[in-house]
Each structure stands twice: as structure tokens, then as C-alpha cells.
Design an enzyme around this catalytic site. Structure first.
Site: not given
Length: 412
Positions: A200-202
């Protein structure tokens, strides 16, 4: 005037709401105190708000002087936010990285200023790193290995490559931008719809691309595996069905599954936030209607006008959805930079994953072998139909397709 500029000071408020204490058996640092961090954020918010409310008092709206001044206010406000993120660190860095990727939504002065946090965020000192390593691993210098990872230490190998939004790097290394965008979309569709286990941190600093030295194949490398979300099966299936409804312009389905995901009567706003498209585009079909400049202007304007409703919506939906919305925003920012936003291939790959996920779910719920066979055959038919449509689009855009179109026009 204040309404038009409302969304920018609100960004600082979001940073305040996203912060919190993160002590974990460590020596007291006054910079880590919630009161200090909150006070710093509140002061920054007040300064930015005051700047926007007073800077334009003696300037006529729409003049060259107005636009030049507006750009300067945006720039210095973005610098204040960047400095706040660097000072408060932790969650503030994450939020700043997120905002820096929203090219399609925020003014350029903000995104260009905050993008520095993607690759040059403040670093912990070696003393701080060594202290955590000693506490968690009992070693001074760890060997690079997964066995040396804990809840607070994630030890990873060093990876080469350029950031996924660096078009010049890709051009210099013979990397196809469209292929990267398509494969990134495939990868995240698999994670979200099929596996329910999502990185969830792209932001661009966490997604690298390179040509493999051995195979010469293009690779996408995900870094920073500290923020994953496990999607609950019921949530994941409803999310699949919502995206299918959005792609196929099934407005009754859009309402039904938006409500099931917690949006309630704010389902039209939810559909717009989820797709980053206008309500008109959602009704016309997001897979059919290209993104236009006028639609982008409409979205930016509405983002400011509907801030109270957006805040209400975000308080309604489950935490899983908040992380997916953040992930969608970051991926959309990458697509915007690569100029591959809302491509037909992305919707085809998303549809393919939704079909597979729903078929797998239905099979798991069925006790009849005959029913499971029927589900598998239906799945195969829908996937084949998608492949035929993909082939049609490829032919339409290829030299062969252009030649056939010219021949048919000539015959008629």
C-alpha cells in the site's frame, strides 16, 4: 476566493490528522511528543491559511499578477509543508510522499516540491539505526537476510534501477513506458482482487524499473514492504463487483456495492473518488470516455468544493478502503506522469482479475461438482471474450488494422 483555495490549507490539516505517537521502548525525544508534533503542524496550517486569506486582497482575480502571485503562494506553502514533514518525520513523511504523487489533483508547485520526499526523505542517523538493530537483533552489524527482520527492522538487499516515473531513465535504457504501466497495473490488480494482500505504499521512490542484466527483460522492483493490507474476503469480493459495475456502466451495481462498502448515500461521490473521474464520466462509462482537460479542471474544482462531504465519506468507509484509496491515488499519479492514464489495457487487466477472483469465490462456496464445472466454463468464456476484445483493440491500432480500415473504406 477562500473557497477556491480551500483545498490547499486542508492538506496541512490532513497531515495533522494522520499523525500520532509512535513510542516503542525507546529513549524520549521531544520531537516525538505528540504535543510538539501537533503544535508544529497546527502552526504550519495557521501560517498557510493566513497566507492564502491575505495574499490576494489587493490583486484582481484573473490578471497576470494574480496568477503569478498564486504560483508563489502555492510554492512557499508547499515548502512549508515539506519542512513540516521533514521535521515531524514518521507518518508525516508518508503523507507528504502521497501528496507528492498526486499530479492529477494538486497544483504543480505542491507536487514538484513534495516529490523530494520520494527519494531524499530525512534519514535516521547511524546511531538511531544501530540502536534499533541492537535492541531487536542483538547485533552491531546485521547480515542482509530476512532472518534479521523484526517488527521494527526490515532488512533488504540493495536494488538498482530508476524510479518508475523517470521517463528519461526509461528512454535511456530502452524500457517501454506503456509496458511498465500495463505490468504495474497487472501486478496491483492481482494483489488486490485475487490475493487480497496489497503493498500500500507504491510512491515512485518505492517502485523501481530496470533491465535485468542476465535476461535483458524489463523488471519492476517494489521496495519498502512495511505497509501491507490484508483484505477481508467479503470486502474484496464486494470491491471486485463494484469495479465490474464501474467498468460495465452498471449504475445499479455501482450504488449497491458502494453501499455495501460503507459509502451509503454518498455513493456518487465515492465512485468519483475511487475512479478519479467526474460523475458524468462514471455514468457514460469510465472505460469508454477518455480523460479530458476540462474533466481534470472539474475534478480539481470539485475536490475543493466537496471537502466536507469527502471527509464524511472517508470517516464512513473501513480502514481497508482508506489504504486502497491511497494506493489508487499513488498508482494514478504514476500513470499521469507516464501519460498512460485510463488506458483500455488497464481496464481489461482489471476485468480479467475480477472475473478470476469472483469465479474462485463462487467455486469455494459451491459443493456441487457440476456447479463448479459450470462456473469454470463461464469463467473461461468471459476471459476468452475479453481476450478477443483485446485482440480487436490491438488490430484496430496496428498497421494491419489501419490497412483493413482503409481497404473497407475504399470498397464502400
Amino acid at each position: 476566493m477562500a473557497l477556491r483555495l480551500l483545498k490547499v490549507p486542508t492538506i496541512a490539516t490532513v497531515l495533522v490528522a494522520s499523525s500520532g505517537m509512535y513510542f516503542y521502548n525507546r529513549p524520549l525525544d521531544f520531537n516525538d511528543l505528540s504535543l510538539i508534533r501537533f503544535g508544529r503542524a497546527a502552526a504550519t496550517t495557521a501560517v498557510i491559511s493566513y497566507d492564502y486569506l491575505t495574499a490576494f486582497k489587493h490583486v484582481q482575480y484573473g490578471t497576470e499578477e494574480y496568477w503569478a502571485l498564486k504560483s508563489k503562494v502555492h510554492r512557499r506553502s508547499a515548502e512549508r509543508l515539506r519542512d513540516l514533514c521533514c521535521a515531524n518525520r514518521g507518518t508525516f513523511i508518508k503523507v507528504g510522499q502521497h501528496l507528492g504523487a498526486l499530479d492529477y489533483l494538486l497544483p504543480e508547485e505542491y507536487t514538484s516540491t513534495l516529490k523530494i520526499l520520494h527519494s531524499r526523505a530525512p534519514q535516521s542517523s547511524m546511531e538511531e539505526i544501530e540502536q534499533v538493530i541492537r535492541e531487536d537483533l542483538g547485533k552491531e552489524v546485521p547480515i542482509i537476510h530476512w532472518d534479521l527482520s523484526t517488527k521494527r527492522v526490515l532488512t533488504m538487499e540493495f536494488a538498482e534501477g530508476g524510479q518508475v516515473n523517470d521517463r528519461e531513465y526509461m528512454k535511456a535504457h530502452g524500457i517501454n513506458v506503456n509496458q511498465i504501466s500495463e505490468n504495474l497495473g497487472k501486478m496491483y490488480s492481482e494483489m488486490i482482487f485475487i490475493h487480497g494482500f496489497v503493498h500500500c505504499d507504491p510512491h515512485p521512490g518505492n517502485v523501481l524499473v530496470q533491465k535485468c542484466p542476465k535476461s535483458n527483460k524489463t523488471e519492476i522492483i517494489l521496495l519498502d514492504h512495511g505497509l501491507y493490507q490484508v483484505l477481508q474476503p467479503k470486502f474484496r469480493i464486494n470491491y471486485c463487483r463494484l469495479w465490474q459495475a464501474l467498468i460495465h456502466r452498471d449504475m445499479a451495481g455501482v450504488e449497491r456495492y458502494s453501499r455495501k462498502l460503507g459509502a451509503g448515500d454518498l455513493y456518487p461521490l465515492f465512485a468519483c473518488v475511487l475512479t478519479a473521474r467526474s460523475w458524468g464520466a462514471v455514468n457514460s462509462g469510465i472505460a469508454c470516455v477518455p480523460v479530458t482537460l476540462s474533466e481534470d479542471v472539474e475534478i480539481r474544482t470539485n475536490a475543493a468544493l466537496y471537502l466536507p462531504q469527502i471527509n464524511d465519506l472517508l470517516n464512513r468507509v473501513p480502514r481497508q478502503m482508506l489504504l486502497l484509496l491511497k494506493t489508487n491515488d499513488l498508482l494514478r499519479g504514476i500513470e499521469s506522469t507516464l501519460q498512460t492514464r485510463a488506458s483500455s489495457s488497464s481496464f481489461i487487466n482489471m476485468s480479467r482479475c475480477c472475473i478470476r477472483a469472483l469465479a474462485r469465490h463462487k467455486r469455494s462456496q459451491s459443493r456441487s461438482g457440476r456447479r463448479r464445472l459450470q462456473i469454470t466454463l463461464t469463467e473461461s468464456f468471459h476471459l476468452w471474450r475479453l481476450s478477443m476484445y483485446e485482440l480487436f483493440l490491438w488490430l484496430k491500432g496496428s498497421v494491419l488494422g489501419l490497412g483493413l480500415s482503409t481497404l473497407l473504406a475504399f470498397l464502400h
